[in-house]
Write a protein that holds these residues in place. Structure first.
Motif: not given
Length: 471
Positions: A259, A272-274, A277-278, A357, A360-361, A364
């Motif tokens: 990200a 994403g992902p960070t 998180y990945y 996911a 989270r995206a 961001f």
């Protein structure tokens, strides 16, 4: 603009023959006037093409910018046109019949006559710019199999460089179709960036063949072994094999684009992902793998029972509360999510990402300001329209609130030719009531574009209607 191969849809509006890059005078028909007894105005009108664009200013000019001027100093056209009287309200008026290839190679400026396919001009507050963006879905699966192979073709902001990006490659047999499409419609045998969103077979397998058929500048792929995971639970061997093949072809490898990573003057941003998180999802894949295999066999059996059950309804059946029915797998949630922005047009590609996911995206994109221009004009429906990837909350964040079936924006969903159970009705309807036209591949290449070349043999797409969620 939506389209698919078929009967003629439109003709090229502009066609100009240039005698050379330094040519400074052409008429609307692309040749010198041979009628010395006529005024420039009459001679120009004699050769005026039959288009919907007003050419009046052309007959009044004393200097026609050369192709080189237009490419290197677009302000020439702006200043030149401003010296003549304004076009009537509601019309578009140019002082030069511009026709420049969307496949322009700066090295070929000495031979512009080889590049005569049209590219739209768009008036900006700071001058003129050349803008092309198109997204095309290559069909995956002969029957009920589904997968992703997405081509993005656009003009890089600020540079006018023509870019081709491939996001996933479907199955092995998809590679030949991808390569043929790039050669035929983009006029090249090179992909600037190839992205593997995640290593499921229906996304990664075709990328091997693409590397054999086309040159690829850069491969973006996340590598489990770089984070200490080497088992087949995370498809580590297949990822490493693809990286080795790409390296042998001279392709540069990027495995750390999480990200925030940007490509092509920030036209593409990884949402994403960070990295953290990945890594957590890699661990989840190892622990859930045996259970996931059992669940997937049950899912396929359920899908087979549902196949062909989708039915249209006349009105919006209502959304109620859209849920992800327990969610999707960790590997799907590890999908690379891409936000593409070119001159105000926004595209969101989601892979197989699920609600966690995508949330989270969305966080961001909002924090980085990428969402400031509004909801995307185009969205790739995650995971082929599965009922395990979206909720009402995440739909409101990525696609906006309910506005009705306005069809002002577009979503594509990649489904097999006979995968009649996808997209799921509740997913398709959720996008429709948020103002999106929902279109599916079902064995055909489908295309969304802004300002790209028309394709005379292609026909408009017919979006899906409201679907009955109880079937």
């Amino acid at each position: 603009m939506l389209g698919a191969p078929g009967r003629p849809l439109a003709k090229e509006l502009l066609s100009t023959r240039y005698r050379g890059a330094n040519s400074s005078r052409v008429t609307t028909a692309g040749r010198r006037s041979s009628q010395s007894g006529l005024s420039k105005s009459k001679a120009a009108r004699r050769h005026r093409p039959n288009t919907s664009i007003s050419w009046r200013a052309f007959a009044r000019i004393s200097y026609t910018p050369s192709l080189e001027d237009l490419l290197t100093r677009p302000e020439t056209l702006k200043g030149h046109a401003s010296r003549h009287r304004a076009a009537p309200a509601g019309t578009t008026q140019y002082s030069h019949p511009v026709c420049i290839s969307q496949y322009f190679d700066p090295a070929s400026i000495k031979r512009p006559s080889r590049h005569r396919r049209g590219l739209a001009l768009k008036k900006q507050t700071n001058g003129w710019s050349w803008i092309v963006i198109e997204v095309e879905f290559i069909p995956i699966g002969d029957k009920t199999n589904t997968g992703d192979a997405i081509l993005c073709h656009f003009t890089e902001p600020g540079t006018m460089i023509d870019r081709v990006v491939l996001v996933d490659g479907g199955f092995n047999e998809t590679a030949t179709q991808i390569a043929a499409h790039v050669r035929k419609y983009y006029g090249k045998s090179h992909i600037d960036l190839m992205v593997c969103t995640h290593p499921d077979d229906d996304h990664i397998n075709g990328l091997f063949g693409v590397l054999d058929e086309l040159t690829v500048g850069e491969l973006l792929i996340h590598q489990p072994s770089a984070h200490g995971y080497t088992s087949d639970d995370v498809k580590s061997a297949k990822v490493n094999d693809l990286i080795k093949l790409a390296q042998s072809k001279g392709t540069s490898i990027t495995t750390s684009a999480f990200a925030g990573a940007a490509f092509f003057s920030d036209a593409i941003r990884v949402a994403g992902p960070t990295q953290d998180y990945y890594k957590s999802l890699l661990g989840d894949q190892v622990t859930e793998d045996s259970l996931a295999r059992k669940a997937w066999s049950v899912l396929k059996a359920s899908a087979a029972a549902l196949r062909g059950a989708l039915a249209s309804v006349g009105n919006d059946p209502g959304e109620g509360t859209l849920t992800d029915n327990g969610g999707t797998t960790a590997r799907n949630n590890s999908s690379v999510v891409l936000d593409i922005q070119v001159e105000g047009y926004r595209v969101l590609l989601t892979g197989d990402a699920g609600a966690p996911a995508l949330e989270r995206a969305a966080n961001f994109l909002e924090a980085s300001g990428r969402s400031a221009i509004g909801v995307p004009a185009f969205i790739d429906v995650p995971h082929h329209g599965s009922r395990h990837n979206l909720t009402t909350e995440i739909m409101n964040r990525i696609a906006g609130p309910v506005v009705g079936a306005t069809g002002q924006r577009t979503v594509f969903v990649s489904v097999g030719k006979e995968a009649d159970d996808f997209p799921r009705p509740e997913v398709a309807n959720a996008f429709t009531r948020r103002g999106y036209s929902v279109c599916a591949t079902r064995g055909q290449v489908i295309r969304w574009q802004r300002n790209a070349n028309p394709r005379p043999s292609w026909t408009p797409l017919t979006p899906l209607t409201w679907l009955d969620p109880d079937q």
